[in-house]
Design a protein around this motif. Structure first.
Motif, PDB file in Angstrom:
ATOM      1  N   MET A  56      21.461  61.180   2.897  1.00  0.00           N
ATOM      2  CA  MET A  56      21.424  62.273   3.105  1.00  0.00           C
ATOM      3  C   MET A  56      20.151  62.323   3.368  1.00  0.00           C
ATOM      4  SD  MET A  56      23.813  64.460   3.372  1.00  0.00           S
ATOM      5  CE  MET A  56      26.061  64.536   2.240  1.00  0.00           C
ATOM      6  N   SER A  57      19.418  63.444   4.284  1.00  0.00           N
ATOM      7  CA  SER A  57      18.287  63.250   4.373  1.00  0.00           C
ATOM      8  C   SER A  57      17.766  64.767   4.190  1.00  0.00           C
ATOM      9  CB  SER A  57      18.273  63.061   6.246  1.00  0.00           C
ATOM     10  OG  SER A  57      16.732  63.800   6.758  1.00  0.00           O
ATOM     11  N   TYR A  58      15.629  64.378   3.267  1.00  0.00           N
ATOM     12  CA  TYR A  58      14.927  65.389   3.635  1.00  0.00           C
ATOM     13  C   TYR A  58      13.858  65.061   4.100  1.00  0.00           C
ATOM     14  CZ  TYR A  58      18.523  66.105  -0.529  1.00  0.00           C
ATOM     15  OH  TYR A  58      19.671  65.931  -1.719  1.00  0.00           O
ATOM     16  N   LYS A  59      12.825  66.276   4.134  1.00  0.00           N
ATOM     17  CA  LYS A  59      11.893  66.781   4.117  1.00  0.00           C
ATOM     18  C   LYS A  59      11.020  67.016   3.471  1.00  0.00           C
ATOM     19  CE  LYS A  59       9.493  66.385   8.773  1.00  0.00           C
ATOM     20  NZ  LYS A  59       9.338  67.891  10.008  1.00  0.00           N
ATOM     21  N   GLU A  60      10.279  66.464   3.203  1.00  0.00           N
ATOM     22  CA  GLU A  60       9.331  66.946   1.645  1.00  0.00           C
ATOM     23  C   GLU A  60      10.037  67.227   0.670  1.00  0.00           C
ATOM     24  OE1 GLU A  60       6.361  69.703   3.774  1.00  0.00           O
ATOM     25  OE2 GLU A  60       5.625  67.545   4.889  1.00  0.00           O
ATOM     26  N   GLY A  61      11.255  66.956   0.244  1.00  0.00           N
ATOM     27  CA  GLY A  61      11.962  67.569  -0.820  1.00  0.00           C
ATOM     28  C   GLY A  61      12.821  68.488  -0.443  1.00  0.00           C
ATOM     29  N   VAL A  62      12.973  68.670   0.667  1.00  0.00           N
ATOM     30  CA  VAL A  62      13.912  70.051   1.148  1.00  0.00           C
ATOM     31  C   VAL A  62      15.335  69.547   2.159  1.00  0.00           C
ATOM     32  CG1 VAL A  62      14.726  72.044   3.052  1.00  0.00           C
ATOM     33  CG2 VAL A  62      12.014  71.693   0.850  1.00  0.00           C
ATOM     34  N   PHE A  63      16.173  69.358   1.405  1.00  0.00           N
ATOM     35  CA  PHE A  63      17.027  68.475   2.224  1.00  0.00           C
ATOM     36  C   PHE A  63      17.428  69.375   4.196  1.00  0.00           C
ATOM     37  CE2 PHE A  63      22.114  69.602   3.775  1.00  0.00           C
ATOM     38  CZ  PHE A  63      21.881  67.994   3.334  1.00  0.00           C
ATOM     39  N   GLU A  64      17.328  68.806   5.204  1.00  0.00           N
ATOM     40  CA  GLU A  64      17.378  69.113   6.534  1.00  0.00           C
ATOM     41  C   GLU A  64      18.718  69.876   6.577  1.00  0.00           C
ATOM     42  OE1 GLU A  64      15.080  66.829   9.052  1.00  0.00           O
ATOM     43  OE2 GLU A  64      15.348  65.395   8.163  1.00  0.00           O
ATOM     44  N   THR A  65      18.492  70.665   7.114  1.00  0.00           N
ATOM     45  CA  THR A  65      19.881  71.055   7.594  1.00  0.00           C
ATOM     46  C   THR A  65      19.627  71.972   9.232  1.00  0.00           C
ATOM     47  OG1 THR A  65      19.201  73.538   7.071  1.00  0.00           O
ATOM     48  CG2 THR A  65      20.704  71.903   5.725  1.00  0.00           C
ATOM     49  N   ILE A  66      20.869  72.041  10.193  1.00  0.00           N
ATOM     50  CA  ILE A  66      20.458  72.405  11.646  1.00  0.00           C
ATOM     51  C   ILE A  66      19.894  73.850  11.271  1.00  0.00           C
ATOM     52  CG2 ILE A  66      22.250  72.458  13.687  1.00  0.00           C
ATOM     53  CD1 ILE A  66      22.684  70.183  12.941  1.00  0.00           C
ATOM     54  N   GLU A  67      19.009  74.886  12.128  1.00  0.00           N
ATOM     55  CA  GLU A  67      18.771  75.584  11.817  1.00  0.00           C
ATOM     56  C   GLU A  67      19.599  76.630  12.811  1.00  0.00           C
ATOM     57  OE1 GLU A  67      16.553  76.788   9.654  1.00  0.00           O
ATOM     58  OE2 GLU A  67      15.936  74.017   9.607  1.00  0.00           O
ATOM     59  N   ASN A  68      19.904  75.586  14.032  1.00  0.00           N
ATOM     60  CA  ASN A  68      19.929  77.034  14.997  1.00  0.00           C
ATOM     61  C   ASN A  68      21.088  77.036  15.462  1.00  0.00           C
ATOM     62  OD1 ASN A  68      19.305  74.300  16.214  1.00  0.00           O
ATOM     63  ND2 ASN A  68      18.617  75.364  17.935  1.00  0.00           N
ATOM     64  N   ILE A  69      22.523  76.789  14.538  1.00  0.00           N
ATOM     65  CA  ILE A  69      23.618  76.451  14.857  1.00  0.00           C
ATOM     66  C   ILE A  69      24.812  77.288  15.650  1.00  0.00           C
ATOM     67  CG2 ILE A  69      25.138  77.862  12.597  1.00  0.00           C
ATOM     68  CD1 ILE A  69      26.013  74.033  13.959  1.00  0.00           C
ATOM     69  N   ASP A  70      24.294  78.700  15.684  1.00  0.00           N
ATOM     70  CA  ASP A  70      24.700  80.087  16.764  1.00  0.00           C
ATOM     71  C   ASP A  70      24.567  79.556  18.173  1.00  0.00           C
ATOM     72  OD1 ASP A  70      26.109  81.059  14.019  1.00  0.00           O
ATOM     73  OD2 ASP A  70      24.310  82.340  14.629  1.00  0.00           O
ATOM     74  N   GLU A  71      23.127  79.316  18.318  1.00  0.00           N
ATOM     75  CA  GLU A  71      22.724  78.671  19.405  1.00  0.00           C
ATOM     76  C   GLU A  71      23.542  77.464  20.016  1.00  0.00           C
ATOM     77  OE1 GLU A  71      18.468  77.352  21.768  1.00  0.00           O
ATOM     78  OE2 GLU A  71      18.350  78.160  19.738  1.00  0.00           O
ATOM     79  N   ILE A  72      23.810  77.148  19.121  1.00  0.00           N
ATOM     80  CA  ILE A  72      24.502  75.210  20.275  1.00  0.00           C
ATOM     81  C   ILE A  72      25.916  75.610  20.016  1.00  0.00           C
ATOM     82  CG2 ILE A  72      25.484  72.732  18.705  1.00  0.00           C
ATOM     83  CD1 ILE A  72      22.522  72.812  17.591  1.00  0.00           C
ATOM     84  N   ALA A  73      26.741  76.466  18.573  1.00  0.00           N
ATOM     85  CA  ALA A  73      28.289  76.541  19.106  1.00  0.00           C
ATOM     86  C   ALA A  73      28.342  77.881  20.383  1.00  0.00           C
ATOM     87  CB  ALA A  73      28.602  77.908  18.216  1.00  0.00           C
ATOM     88  N   ASN A  74      27.467  79.354  20.740  1.00  0.00           N
ATOM     89  CA  ASN A  74      27.403  79.638  21.250  1.00  0.00           C
ATOM     90  C   ASN A  74      27.243  79.065  23.179  1.00  0.00           C
ATOM     91  OD1 ASN A  74      28.834  81.099  20.467  1.00  0.00           O
ATOM     92  ND2 ASN A  74      27.028  81.826  19.622  1.00  0.00           N
ATOM     93  N   ALA A  75      26.290  77.800  22.979  1.00  0.00           N
ATOM     94  CA  ALA A  75      26.058  77.405  24.171  1.00  0.00           C
ATOM     95  C   ALA A  75      26.969  77.419  25.359  1.00  0.00           C
ATOM     96  CB  ALA A  75      25.335  76.024  24.638  1.00  0.00           C
ATOM     97  N   LYS A  76      26.372  77.708  26.651  1.00  0.00           N
ATOM     98  CA  LYS A  76      27.320  78.083  28.036  1.00  0.00           C
ATOM     99  C   LYS A  76      28.018  76.992  28.562  1.00  0.00           C
ATOM    100  CE  LYS A  76      25.903  82.911  28.770  1.00  0.00           C
ATOM    101  NZ  LYS A  76      26.904  83.196  27.448  1.00  0.00           N
ATOM    102  N   ASN A  77      26.861  75.734  28.371  1.00  0.00           N
ATOM    103  CA  ASN A  77      26.925  74.119  29.354  1.00  0.00           C
ATOM    104  C   ASN A  77      26.305  73.298  28.682  1.00  0.00           C
ATOM    105  OD1 ASN A  77      24.610  74.440  29.707  1.00  0.00           O
ATOM    106  ND2 ASN A  77      25.156  75.587  31.782  1.00  0.00           N
ATOM    107  N   ASP A  78      26.940  72.221  28.417  1.00  0.00           N
ATOM    108  CA  ASP A  78      26.313  71.473  28.439  1.00  0.00           C
ATOM    109  C   ASP A  78      25.058  71.540  27.961  1.00  0.00           C
ATOM    110  OD1 ASP A  78      28.799  70.024  27.289  1.00  0.00           O
ATOM    111  OD2 ASP A  78      28.849  68.683  29.483  1.00  0.00           O
ATOM    112  N   LYS A  79      23.866  71.075  28.923  1.00  0.00           N
ATOM    113  CA  LYS A  79      23.082  71.290  28.870  1.00  0.00           C
ATOM    114  C   LYS A  79      22.206  72.177  27.865  1.00  0.00           C
ATOM    115  CE  LYS A  79      18.472  71.664  32.177  1.00  0.00           C
ATOM    116  NZ  LYS A  79      17.732  72.316  33.811  1.00  0.00           N
TER     117      LYS A  79
END
Length: 78
Positions: free
Chosen positions: A1-24
């Motif tokens: 698991m990866s931490y940055k400055e003691g905080v667990f790193e998570t994907i911030e924009n999961i909705d943007e990724i999930a709703n992307a209209k194309n691969d780009k």
């Protein structure tokens, strides 16, 4: 698991990724995340699959293996 400055790193924009209209668009959205956050997400998904009681490793083997398991373990109890 990866931490940055003691905080667990998570994907911030999961909705943007999930709703992307194309691969780009999806690639652009993913590039906003750190490699650690992406690795954490992959590990979380892997752990979810491996610990799911409905998933069993033998299901990925040949059909003969599954057939033998069903005959030997399931049918006698019916």
């Amino acid at each position: 698991m990866s931490y940055k400055e003691g905080v667990f790193e998570t994907i911030e924009n999961i909705d943007e990724i999930a709703n992307a209209k194309n691969d780009k668009d999806r690639t652009n959205a993913m590039s906003k995340n750190t490699p650690g956050a992406i690795a954490n997400r992959l590990l979380e998904n892997y752990i979810d699959v491996v610990t799911d009681p409905k998933n069993f490793a033998n299901a990925r083997q040949s059909i003969d293996t599954i057939t033998n398991i069903i005959k030997d373990k399931l049918l006698p109890s019916l």
